[in-house]
Write a protein that holds these residues in place. Sequence first.
Motif, PDB file in Angstrom:
ATOM      1  N   SER A 441       1.153  -1.289   0.085  1.00  0.00           N
ATOM      2  CA  SER A 441      -0.032   0.193  -0.298  1.00  0.00           C
ATOM      3  C   SER A 441       0.966   1.294   0.220  1.00  0.00           C
ATOM      4  O   SER A 441       0.509   1.920  -0.478  1.00  0.00           O
ATOM      5  CB  SER A 441      -0.955  -0.096   1.025  1.00  0.00           C
ATOM      6  OG  SER A 441      -0.106  -0.001   2.614  1.00  0.00           O
ATOM      7  N   SER A 445       1.166   4.215  -3.301  1.00  0.00           N
ATOM      8  CA  SER A 445       0.470   5.488  -2.691  1.00  0.00           C
ATOM      9  C   SER A 445       1.413   6.312  -3.041  1.00  0.00           C
ATOM     10  O   SER A 445       1.471   6.875  -3.709  1.00  0.00           O
ATOM     11  CB  SER A 445       0.698   5.277  -1.369  1.00  0.00           C
ATOM     12  OG  SER A 445      -1.061   4.338  -0.721  1.00  0.00           O
ATOM     13  N   ASN A 449       0.510   8.433  -6.839  1.00  0.00           N
ATOM     14  CA  ASN A 449       0.476  10.045  -6.647  1.00  0.00           C
ATOM     15  C   ASN A 449       2.019  10.539  -8.012  1.00  0.00           C
ATOM     16  O   ASN A 449       1.533  11.398  -8.399  1.00  0.00           O
ATOM     17  CB  ASN A 449       1.227  10.807  -5.282  1.00  0.00           C
ATOM     18  CG  ASN A 449       1.638  11.813  -4.740  1.00  0.00           C
ATOM     19  OD1 ASN A 449       1.039  12.551  -5.979  1.00  0.00           O
ATOM     20  ND2 ASN A 449       2.246  12.339  -3.669  1.00  0.00           N
ATOM     21  N   LEU A 470      -6.153   9.697  -2.043  1.00  0.00           N
ATOM     22  CA  LEU A 470      -4.886   8.818  -1.444  1.00  0.00           C
ATOM     23  C   LEU A 470      -5.424   8.270  -0.484  1.00  0.00           C
ATOM     24  O   LEU A 470      -4.787   7.831  -0.165  1.00  0.00           O
ATOM     25  CB  LEU A 470      -3.981   9.523  -2.235  1.00  0.00           C
ATOM     26  CG  LEU A 470      -1.771   9.277  -2.280  1.00  0.00           C
ATOM     27  CD1 LEU A 470      -2.604   8.332  -2.914  1.00  0.00           C
ATOM     28  CD2 LEU A 470      -1.670  10.366  -2.241  1.00  0.00           C
ATOM     29  N   ALA A 474      -5.461   4.544   1.301  1.00  0.00           N
ATOM     30  CA  ALA A 474      -4.065   3.897   1.981  1.00  0.00           C
ATOM     31  C   ALA A 474      -4.929   3.105   3.194  1.00  0.00           C
ATOM     32  O   ALA A 474      -4.769   2.477   3.539  1.00  0.00           O
ATOM     33  CB  ALA A 474      -3.478   4.732   2.728  1.00  0.00           C
TER      34      ALA A 474
END
Length: 843
Positions: A441, A445, A449, A470, A474
């Motif tokens: 994760s 992430s 991004n 985002l 997560a």
Amino acid sequence: MPPDLTPGTVHRRGRLRVYLGSAPGVGKTYRMLDEAHRRRDRGADVVVGFIETHGRKRTAGILDGLEVVPRLRRRYRDTDFEEMDLDAILARRPSVVLVDELAHTNIPGGRNAKRWQDIEELLTAGIDVITTVNIQHLESLNDVVQKITGIPQRETVPDEVVRRADQIELVDMAPQALRRRMAHGNVYKAEKVDAALSNYFRVGNLTALRELALLWVAGRVDEGLRDYRASHNIDRVWETRERVVVAITGGPEGETIIRRAARIADRTAGGELLAVHVSRSDGLAGASPGALAQQRQLVEDLGGSYHVVVGDDIPTALLAFARAHHATQLVLGTSRRGRINRFLTGPGNGQTTIDASEDIDVHMVTHEFTGRGRLPSLGRRHSRRRTIAGYAAGLVVPTLLTAVLSQFHHSVNLTTDALIFQLGVVAVALLGGAMSALLASLVASLLLNYFFIPPVHTFTIDETNNFIALVVFAVVALTVSTVVDHAARLTTRAARATAEAEALSTLAGSVLRGADALPALLDKTRTAFGLDSVALLDRSGATIARSDSDSEPAADRTVTELPAGPDALLVLAGRRVSATDQRVLTAFAAHIAAALERDRLATAAAEVEPIKAADKMRTALLAAVSHDLRTPLAAALAAVGSLRSPDVEFAPADRDELLTMANESLLKLTALVDNLLDMSRLQAGALTLNLEAAQLDEVLPRAMDSLADPDAAVQPLDLDTAPPVLADPPLLERVLANLIANALRHNAPGAPVLVTASHHADQVEIRVVDRGPGIAPEDRDRVFLPFQRLGDTDNTTGVGLGLALSRGLAEAMGGTLDVEDTPGGGTTMLLTLPAATHIEEEQ
């Protein structure tokens, strides 16, 4: 006396060679003497300590040329006996001594009660000993031989004495050949051959004894092979004996696999079938306790044994069990998993077992359920290899998804990208658990991004919605991975509890199915936890019971101690017991403590049984004798009272008749009281015996004199040729008188009662034969119970103590009393007593 050993001198212990025979007459003594000549010709100093030729000419002839140590004469109960002179042999100190009949009981008064103890002194003195023994004299087989032959063996030798022999050589002969030897007079004298052939030396008896001897020697050979392999660090399987291990899971294919394994084991003589069920901490899909119980019953019905082991890795546990039991073949069922299942989870237990089996043959048995299994269950606890794979996937999966989604970034929006990354994180969680999902994760992430949230290729986020998305991504990824990992832990605990319940169920089942409690519990404890040994000690440290593995001790052997009740300690040696296993071990220890307490209560109850039996005997006695004591007493009193009456003048004939009635009544009363007193002494164990050599042709006339009709038709046969028996003459007279009186009472009119005697197998058999109606098989044991009189409706002719008293007296003298059918109709009472040339240890 024992040899005088000079201080500081190292003395070699003598070597023991045993010629083990399947039956008397197979040629043990002859083979021993032949070996003695061979050693003498090579220069060895050989002497004969004790040889029993039994009058066989060929055996006596081969004694020529060998030095014989004179026998020691000892007098016992006015009879002279010959024994081996132990002190003379120790003083002579030959290199080899021949000693026949290892199980012989010495005449009371010597240093040792048994001959094997004499031999132990010779071995300690450094003298090699060659001896003989028959299979029926081994202590562990005593009850088995009695069931086969019907004759108890009172002279026995502990198995361990024979096991410790440096050499054991089986002297074997086919039953038909041995019977021919007997018929030619090479074993017994002509007058004893017929009785021997029709009793002890029947073909069935000899065949069974031969099988016992072969199996016992085979077991000793197997022990020697294990010791050799252990001393030479040989851990590879030697296929000297087929041991087939079948793995069962409780699945529907179990019966098919078990029967296939049983057929494999049956292909070779002596094949052994062992079924093993692995209770593992990650569960067994489809394992049903009911199905396992049915499969266990099938294994035992097919002559196999059932075992349960606990292991995290099924192939490793199976192979460890197979090697510990020196298995040659391992039988598995083909996998029930389908193709998709196999693709997702990789090679199954069968293929992994084959890859690691080395010198153990692995059979994969197909069945109708092959490939019909379900998809793999989710949420299992992961192995070390799988955990590493999870961390790698946490790095690789997000990177691969980024590479793929980058090719479609114009046609796929941010929401779809996030959901696909979310799916990748869940997959990593399923593979490697929570920590690998956390790594995935975090990587996802960052990649999401950098590559998909504007402005791309930077870690800056311009829009608040994208930042929230985002964060939600997560949080959801971490939540899902945590739930998956928690489910895996719960599944592991449930599976562990199932494994523990299975082990405890198997443990309880072994006891409830009638197994000897303590040994069964210790065996199951050792097997379930893969230990080298388990011992139960009392408070003083003495061993109550123990169970040892045949395999070599583990290199990292540890010792664990657990209390088993207030007065016992359970000591486990082997692998280190994990904390999760301690709970189950505590339950095992509680079972063992309960079994130990139950044994103690059973022992206490057994001590009370004689008291209960005595009370029952007294109650029955009072109920039975009330009439029988009054009847002769009343008749005697009436006769004497009439004679003393001054009002009546009796004629001489009437007076004689009254005196006769009074005399007969008093004789009946005396006999009844004598029987009651003797029965009471027997029940109390207070009967005094004076055993000595008694000639049957001298005892029988005295027994007949005590009959109500001394001139009754009784025909003795072969009593003068029978050897003397070891008995108490007055008690033997009572037994014969009771048996003859019983035979006369039930005999056919005009037919004589026949009394015969024959001698074989160190015993004398006395038969009292009548031609009466006989006794039904179901009543033959009942006739020897006190106060049982078959066919009578009252006790006017006695309380039924005669046969019960006769059996009790016979057993007190070291004999037996049984019932046989008389050929042509009638009953034969068989009284067996030891010959006077063989003194029992109890005397």
